[in-house]
Design an enzyme around this catalytic site. Structure first.
Site, PDB file in Angstrom:
ATOM      1  N   ASN A  69     -12.837  24.637  -4.105  1.00  0.00           N
ATOM      2  CA  ASN A  69     -13.718  24.570  -5.283  1.00  0.00           C
ATOM      3  C   ASN A  69     -14.397  25.892  -5.602  1.00  0.00           C
ATOM      4  O   ASN A  69     -15.070  26.008  -6.639  1.00  0.00           O
ATOM      5  CB  ASN A  69     -14.779  23.491  -5.082  1.00  0.00           C
ATOM      6  CG  ASN A  69     -14.178  22.093  -5.045  1.00  0.00           C
ATOM      7  OD1 ASN A  69     -13.112  21.877  -5.634  1.00  0.00           O
ATOM      8  ND2 ASN A  69     -14.828  21.168  -4.368  1.00  0.00           N
ATOM      9  N   HIS A  93     -10.188  17.133  -8.303  1.00  0.00           N
ATOM     10  CA  HIS A  93     -10.871  17.479  -7.046  1.00  0.00           C
ATOM     11  C   HIS A  93     -11.979  16.483  -6.714  1.00  0.00           C
ATOM     12  O   HIS A  93     -12.345  16.340  -5.556  1.00  0.00           O
ATOM     13  CB  HIS A  93     -11.438  18.897  -7.123  1.00  0.00           C
ATOM     14  CG  HIS A  93     -10.388  19.968  -7.037  1.00  0.00           C
ATOM     15  ND1 HIS A  93     -10.669  21.267  -6.708  1.00  0.00           N
ATOM     16  CD2 HIS A  93      -9.042  19.917  -7.226  1.00  0.00           C
ATOM     17  CE1 HIS A  93      -9.541  21.983  -6.710  1.00  0.00           C
ATOM     18  NE2 HIS A  93      -8.548  21.181  -7.032  1.00  0.00           N
ATOM     19  N   ARG A 129      -9.251  19.692 -13.795  1.00  0.00           N
ATOM     20  CA  ARG A 129      -9.181  20.111 -12.388  1.00  0.00           C
ATOM     21  C   ARG A 129     -10.363  19.538 -11.603  1.00  0.00           C
ATOM     22  O   ARG A 129     -10.199  19.066 -10.475  1.00  0.00           O
ATOM     23  CB  ARG A 129      -9.159  21.640 -12.304  1.00  0.00           C
ATOM     24  CG  ARG A 129      -9.028  22.139 -10.883  1.00  0.00           C
ATOM     25  CD  ARG A 129      -8.593  23.592 -10.812  1.00  0.00           C
ATOM     26  NE  ARG A 129      -8.264  23.938  -9.440  1.00  0.00           N
ATOM     27  CZ  ARG A 129      -8.980  24.784  -8.704  1.00  0.00           C
ATOM     28  NH1 ARG A 129     -10.038  25.389  -9.216  1.00  0.00           N
ATOM     29  NH2 ARG A 129      -8.625  25.029  -7.461  1.00  0.00           N
ATOM     30  N   HIS A 133      -0.670  21.915 -14.636  1.00  0.00           N
ATOM     31  CA  HIS A 133      -0.610  23.381 -14.595  1.00  0.00           C
ATOM     32  C   HIS A 133       0.152  23.929 -15.800  1.00  0.00           C
ATOM     33  O   HIS A 133       0.579  25.064 -15.796  1.00  0.00           O
ATOM     34  CB  HIS A 133       0.014  23.855 -13.275  1.00  0.00           C
ATOM     35  CG  HIS A 133      -0.874  23.632 -12.081  1.00  0.00           C
ATOM     36  ND1 HIS A 133      -0.460  23.788 -10.784  1.00  0.00           N
ATOM     37  CD2 HIS A 133      -2.180  23.260 -11.996  1.00  0.00           C
ATOM     38  CE1 HIS A 133      -1.459  23.517  -9.955  1.00  0.00           C
ATOM     39  NE2 HIS A 133      -2.511  23.184 -10.660  1.00  0.00           N
TER      40      HIS A 133
HETATM   41  C1  HEM Z   1      -0.397  19.488  -6.324  1.00  0.00           C
HETATM   42  C2  HEM Z   1      -1.329  20.163  -5.718  1.00  0.00           C
HETATM   43  C3  HEM Z   1      -2.186  21.173  -6.422  1.00  0.00           C
HETATM   44  C4  HEM Z   1      -2.490  22.412  -5.958  1.00  0.00           C
HETATM   45  C5  HEM Z   1      -2.070  23.027  -4.631  1.00  0.00           C
HETATM   46  C6  HEM Z   1      -3.298  23.048  -6.961  1.00  0.00           C
HETATM   47  C7  HEM Z   1      -3.840  24.318  -6.839  1.00  0.00           C
HETATM   48  C8  HEM Z   1      -4.468  25.000  -7.859  1.00  0.00           C
HETATM   49  C9  HEM Z   1      -4.949  26.358  -7.758  1.00  0.00           C
HETATM   50  C10 HEM Z   1      -4.869  27.228  -6.506  1.00  0.00           C
HETATM   51  C11 HEM Z   1      -5.462  26.715  -8.949  1.00  0.00           C
HETATM   52  C12 HEM Z   1      -6.114  28.051  -9.314  1.00  0.00           C
HETATM   53  C13 HEM Z   1      -7.547  28.040  -8.790  1.00  0.00           C
HETATM   54  C14 HEM Z   1      -8.234  29.373  -8.699  1.00  0.00           C
HETATM   55  O1  HEM Z   1      -7.765  30.403  -9.191  1.00  0.00           O
HETATM   56  O2  HEM Z   1      -9.295  29.357  -8.087  1.00  0.00           O
HETATM   57  C15 HEM Z   1      -5.342  25.564  -9.821  1.00  0.00           C
HETATM   58  C16 HEM Z   1      -5.754  25.528 -11.127  1.00  0.00           C
HETATM   59  C17 HEM Z   1      -5.663  24.398 -11.919  1.00  0.00           C
HETATM   60  N1  HEM Z   1      -5.282  23.144 -11.505  1.00  0.00           N
HETATM   61 FE1  HEM Z   1      -4.332  22.677  -9.797  1.00  0.00          FE
HETATM   62  N2  HEM Z   1      -3.459  22.208  -8.019  1.00  0.00           N
HETATM   63  C18 HEM Z   1      -2.808  21.035  -7.733  1.00  0.00           C
HETATM   64  C19 HEM Z   1      -2.773  19.904  -8.518  1.00  0.00           C
HETATM   65  C20 HEM Z   1      -3.448  19.771  -9.703  1.00  0.00           C
HETATM   66  C21 HEM Z   1      -3.646  18.524 -10.394  1.00  0.00           C
HETATM   67  C22 HEM Z   1      -3.179  17.159  -9.874  1.00  0.00           C
HETATM   68  C23 HEM Z   1      -4.325  18.811 -11.527  1.00  0.00           C
HETATM   69  C24 HEM Z   1      -4.815  17.884 -12.616  1.00  0.00           C
HETATM   70  C25 HEM Z   1      -4.307  16.701 -12.864  1.00  0.00           C
HETATM   71  C26 HEM Z   1      -4.539  20.240 -11.551  1.00  0.00           C
HETATM   72  C27 HEM Z   1      -5.114  20.940 -12.579  1.00  0.00           C
HETATM   73  C28 HEM Z   1      -5.352  22.305 -12.574  1.00  0.00           C
HETATM   74  C29 HEM Z   1      -5.755  23.057 -13.745  1.00  0.00           C
HETATM   75  C30 HEM Z   1      -5.874  22.530 -15.157  1.00  0.00           C
HETATM   76  C31 HEM Z   1      -5.982  24.368 -13.327  1.00  0.00           C
HETATM   77  C32 HEM Z   1      -6.514  25.556 -14.171  1.00  0.00           C
HETATM   78  C33 HEM Z   1      -8.027  25.517 -14.155  1.00  0.00           C
HETATM   79  C34 HEM Z   1      -8.714  26.633 -14.916  1.00  0.00           C
HETATM   80  O3  HEM Z   1      -8.127  27.276 -15.782  1.00  0.00           O
HETATM   81  O4  HEM Z   1      -9.906  26.860 -14.624  1.00  0.00           O
HETATM   82  N3  HEM Z   1      -4.024  20.780 -10.412  1.00  0.00           N
HETATM   83  N4  HEM Z   1      -4.740  24.540  -9.122  1.00  0.00           N
END
Ligand code: HEM
Ligand SMILES: *[C@@H]1O[C@H](CO)[C@@H](O)[C@H](O)[C@H]1NC(C)=O
Ligand SMILES: *[C@@H]1O[C@H](CO)[C@@H](O)[C@H](O)[C@H]1NC(C)=O
Ligand SMILES: *[C@@H]1O[C@H](CO)[C@@H](O)[C@H](O)[C@H]1NC(C)=O
Length: 327
Positions: free
Chosen positions: A95, A67, A63, A193
């Site tokens: 972030n 970002h 993530r 995800h």
């Molecule tokens: C398509 C648009 C995307 C949106 C709107 C989005 C949004 C989010 C949000 C809101 C969370 C939870 C954050 C929190 O609770 O503070 C999250 C977690 C995560 N995102 Fe995304 N995301 C996107 C794309 C991606 C991409 C492209 C990747 C990696 C290639 C990614 C990897 C992850 C991962 C692995 C988590 C979990 C992180 C953790 O467990 O700490 N996301 N994302």
């Protein structure tokens, strides 16, 4: 020489020059072969250790990599703390609460012990992302390397360029295309995800009064809705964690896409990939749900594309000694 031949000759000279300069700056998996030949083993050892005490290690890192790359390109800018002339991206809305910074520091310390001043912080993000995916059961790939670290951060860029989870697909698609990423990249990368967690506050707008309708988001399966409403009650603690993939929360697999087909995607932006009528993302989701190999192959290509967004190379930027501050 005819005018036409003259033009052709100029064209050749220009393209040869471009070829040479691009070749010099192209990222390459062998970049550290002479200067830090053990780099991959060192990153893998540290990631394996951390993964044993934190199952989310890989999720946090990938993530951060995403970002980072969406803000001024892949340049490690997300890792910088506040300092004179630097407004940290860590305080930008997308972030807030992000983990993984301590993991990057631990890897950096191990690398500085073995090859001081050689491996950039941004390359650590790229390499550790791939290793995190492997450790969770996902595909492996050769990570192109040779990026350098920024001297600046861009907090307002982080707020504008990283997609919000409450966005419509129509808003999210141009955010990806502006970075050179197409619809296949959007769907494949959203497959990240398949592991990790999201806090209630990032999706609870769907659960009770969606867009002022007085009802929940109609695209959520009713049993899944009940589970989420219990986990994230109205007026409750927005900091509670939910699994992004309800089926196999810590495995890197294609169940994320099966969940979307079953109306069990967690974030609004997840479910929209399947539930936006007429969208060409629907068939991509279906394809990945039916074929994990296809998902893995496309995911690898899209990760390499992500890691190629405007890197600093050559003599631009620097190799930070400490990922949190410029040298
Ligand atoms: C398509 C648009 C995307 C949106 C709107 C989005 C949004 C989010 C949000 C809101 C969370 C939870 C954050 C929190 O609770 O503070 C999250 C977690 C995560 N995102 Fe995304 N995301 C996107 C794309 C991606 C991409 C492209 C990747 C990696 C290639 C990614 C990897 C992850 C991962 C692995 C988590 C979990 C992180 C953790 O467990 O700490 N996301 N994302
Ligand atoms: C960084 O500076 C900003 C603006 O001065 C401030 O609001 C923020 O809390 C600081 N962040 C950290 C982590 O110290
Ligand atoms: C910060 O990011 C925004 C949005 O991409 C961009 O327009 C702006 O030029 C960037 N600022 C700097 C100083 O790089
Ligand atoms: C839902 O939200 C709208 C707009 O914010 C508000 O007017 C309405 O009263 C809310 N409905 C319920 C049932 O809470």
């Amino acid at each position: 020489m005819s005018f036409l031949r003259f033009i052709v000759a100029i064209f050749f000279l220009v393209s040869i020059n471009f070829g040479v300069s691009n070749a010099h700056y192209k990222l390459n998996p062998t970049f550290y072969d002479c200067t830090c030949p053990n780099v991959i083993n060192i990153v893998r050892d540290v990631m394996e250790q951390i993964q044993r005490r934190d199952v989310r290690a890989g999720a946090k890192i990938i993530r951060l990599h995403f970002h980072d790359c969406f803000v001024n390109g892949c340049d490690g800018s997300i890792l910088l703390d506040n300092a004179t002339g630097i407004i940290s991206e860590k305080d930008a809305n997308p972030n807030v609460g992000a983990g993984g910074f301590a993991i990057v520091d631990e890897i950096k310390t191990a690398l500085e012990n073995e090859c001081p001043g050689v491996v950039s912080c941004v390359d650590i993000l790229a390499l550790a992302s791939e290793i995190g995916v492997i450790l969770a059961g996902g595909p492996s790939w050769q990570v192109p390397l040779g990026r350098r670290d920024s001297l600046t951060a861009n907090k307002s860029g982080a707020n504008s360029d990283i997609p919000s989870p409450t966005e419509t697909l129509a808003v999210m698609i141009p955010q990806f295309t502006r970075k050179g990423m197409d619809l296949t990249d959007l769907v494949a990368l959203s497959g990240a995800h398949t592991f990790g967690r999201a806090r209630c506050r990032t999706f609870n707008q769907r659960l009770f009064n969606f867009s002022g309708s007085g009802r929940p988001d109609p695209t959520i399966d009713s049993n899944y809705l009940k589970t989420l409403q219990r986990l994230c009650p109205q007026g409750g603690n927005g900091g509670t964690f939910a699994n992004l993939d309800k089926s196999t929360p810590d495995e890197f697999d294609n169940y994320y896409f099966t969940n979307l087909k079953n109306h069990q995607g967690l974030l609004q932006t997840d479910q929209e990939l399947f539930s936006t009528s007429g969208s060409s993302t629907i068939s991509i989701v279906t394809n990945y749900a039916n074929n994990q190999h296809k998902f893995f192959d496309d995911f690898v290509c899209s990760m390499i594309k992500l890691g190629n967004i405007s890197p600093l190379t050559g003599t631009n930027g620097e190799i930070r000694k400490d990922c949190k501050r410029i040298n």
